[in-house]
Design a protein around this motif. Sequence first.
Motif, short mmCIF file in Angstrom:
data_model
loop_
_atom_site.label_atom_id
_atom_site.label_comp_id
_atom_site.label_asym_id
_atom_site.label_seq_id
_atom_site.Cartn_x
_atom_site.Cartn_y
_atom_site.Cartn_z
N ARG A 1 0.83 -1.20 0.00
CA ARG A 1 0.00 0.00 0.00
C ARG A 1 0.86 1.26 0.00
O ARG A 1 0.60 2.23 -0.71
N GLU B 1 2.19 5.33 -2.43
CA GLU B 1 1.85 6.62 -1.82
C GLU B 1 2.60 7.77 -2.47
O GLU B 1 3.82 7.72 -2.61
N SER C 1 -8.70 -1.69 -4.78
CA SER C 1 -8.24 -0.81 -3.70
C SER C 1 -6.72 -0.85 -3.58
O SER C 1 -6.14 -0.07 -2.84
N ALA C 2 -6.06 -1.76 -4.31
CA ALA C 2 -4.60 -1.81 -4.25
C ALA C 2 -3.95 -0.92 -5.30
O ALA C 2 -2.75 -0.68 -5.24
#
Lengths: 278, 310
Positions: free
Chosen positions: A204, A208, B114-115
């Motif tokens: 994740r 970013e 969502s990844a």
Amino acid sequence: MNARRLLFRRRKEQVFLAGLVVMTAMALFPFFQILSLVVIKGLPQLSLGFLTRLPAPAGMVGGMGNAVLGTLTMVGLASAVSIPLGIGTGVYIALYATSRYAAVLRFIADVLSGVPTILLGLLVYGLMVVTMGSFSGLAGAVALAWIMFPSVARSSEQMVLLVPVSLREAALALGATRMQTVVYFVLPTAARGLTTAALLAVARVTGETAPLLFTAFGNAFWQNGLSAPMAALPLQIFIYATSPYPLWQAQAWTGALTLLLLIVVIHAVARWLTRARQ
Amino acid sequence: MRKVSQRLADRTFTWMLRLFTFSLFALLGTLTFQLAEASSQAWNRFGLSFLNGKVWDPVRGVFGALPFLYGTIVSSAIGLVIATVVGVSVALLLTQYAGRWVAGPVSFVIELMSAIPSVVYGLWGIFVLAPWIRSGLAPALNASLGFIPLFRGQIYGTSLLTAGLILAIMTIPTITAVVRDVCRAVPDELREGALALGATRQEMIGLAVLPFARSGIVGSVMLGLGRALGETMAVTMVIGNRPQIVASLFQPAYSMASVIANEFTEATSPLYLSSLYEIGLCLLLVTTLFYAMARVLVWRVERRARGTLL
């Protein structure tokens, strides 16, 4: 009950189901379009040179080597700090804390993982960039670490709770201290799950962008130590995508392909680990 | 008897873990404190009028945050309305109709959605979604619904509508995942009871599933709202970045997160910087509020589900 009423109800059912199917198709369409476009537009420029060269001025073919290296550096550093910290916190929430304190910790961790990541960029800007006098890769890594920490804590807590109570009780009954129980019994038993949780957090944070804007800042050259500005793959994609040059825009797609490949590899390892357990 | 060294090690370990948990408090504390402290100059200067000031003019030193509040709220509202309808539909299809061979792959894809990093959604937004809206969707909306001021005026590709749509796409996975779990928590007795009385599946959903899942659905929407309000990169890339308040959804706008992203490193005066920090503080308060409400609502459904099973 008459036949027309029954027919109407059956029609209503069919229309409803058709609506659900259409909605689902609409939900899935962007995913497949994004995936195929990233491959179609990104693959032609993907080469060893792209992954090893520096970005070039507009009009010349360059690469994103420094951005890939920067992303690996910052994500690596952030993981090295936040994964042990997060797992430790997870263990504490699951096994040590009183139920009320655990609820408070869970709530704060949840709130923190919902905070917009750009705000952590603001925080680290004030704490590190201003005091150190320059944007830096280190500041970027700290911002990423703060983002990872609460989510690693929450997911590792759940993994620790999956370890059977009987195992812990057996260890304690044999005279092991709580630390020995955790280190020799709980953590090894939960190792796979903890690795998966950590890897998902790494995946994740790899994509970013926002928290790096005012911390790592980006850099067109090879990184010069941790205290100097550092390039990152998501930042480079952002800069190229919003630029007016077609060649840069094309490279933004290649950057996106590289980033997605990186994330897919991390996800694949995580999935493989969870599957191997069952 | 345990050795003294063992006891010492055990105690040190406990304290180390406790210190780790303190860093959660420290993080939330420093974040709030830093944003509050850094925004004090703007607060002292403008007070509450900061929030309803319509003019954002760094050159003259006038800072009003209303255009950003407007852009954030409207784009999130568009996104959430669409994402709720679509997300709840997907979740109902997955839990009430689909067999395992459909539900498995679809859930997997939703999870993968969502990844995808926000910046990749933004890239797609710039080069695919925005051109499609400019030449396809917006003219069509204008032709059919042009009597409403929302769908009137000059058409841009990067606009409130584009930002809203991209937020919808990005929050669908969040809403779907939560609603799916909540729908799974509906006790089988309720569903079977409705079916046994002769209800069709659609009627069963209306009678048993939705009433039970209602607060969970509201919770998922708030969770999605928290995400949408703070979403930065994808919105920055497609909203058009113009601080204005106009009725038309086809016009460029600006959001709270994107003004921070775009202008923070260029902010030249302390007051400018402080104003950006104050926008950040508002963002923190709002997202935290929605997140907390979402948690409470989802917990309530789960507790009720456990209650009926006992």
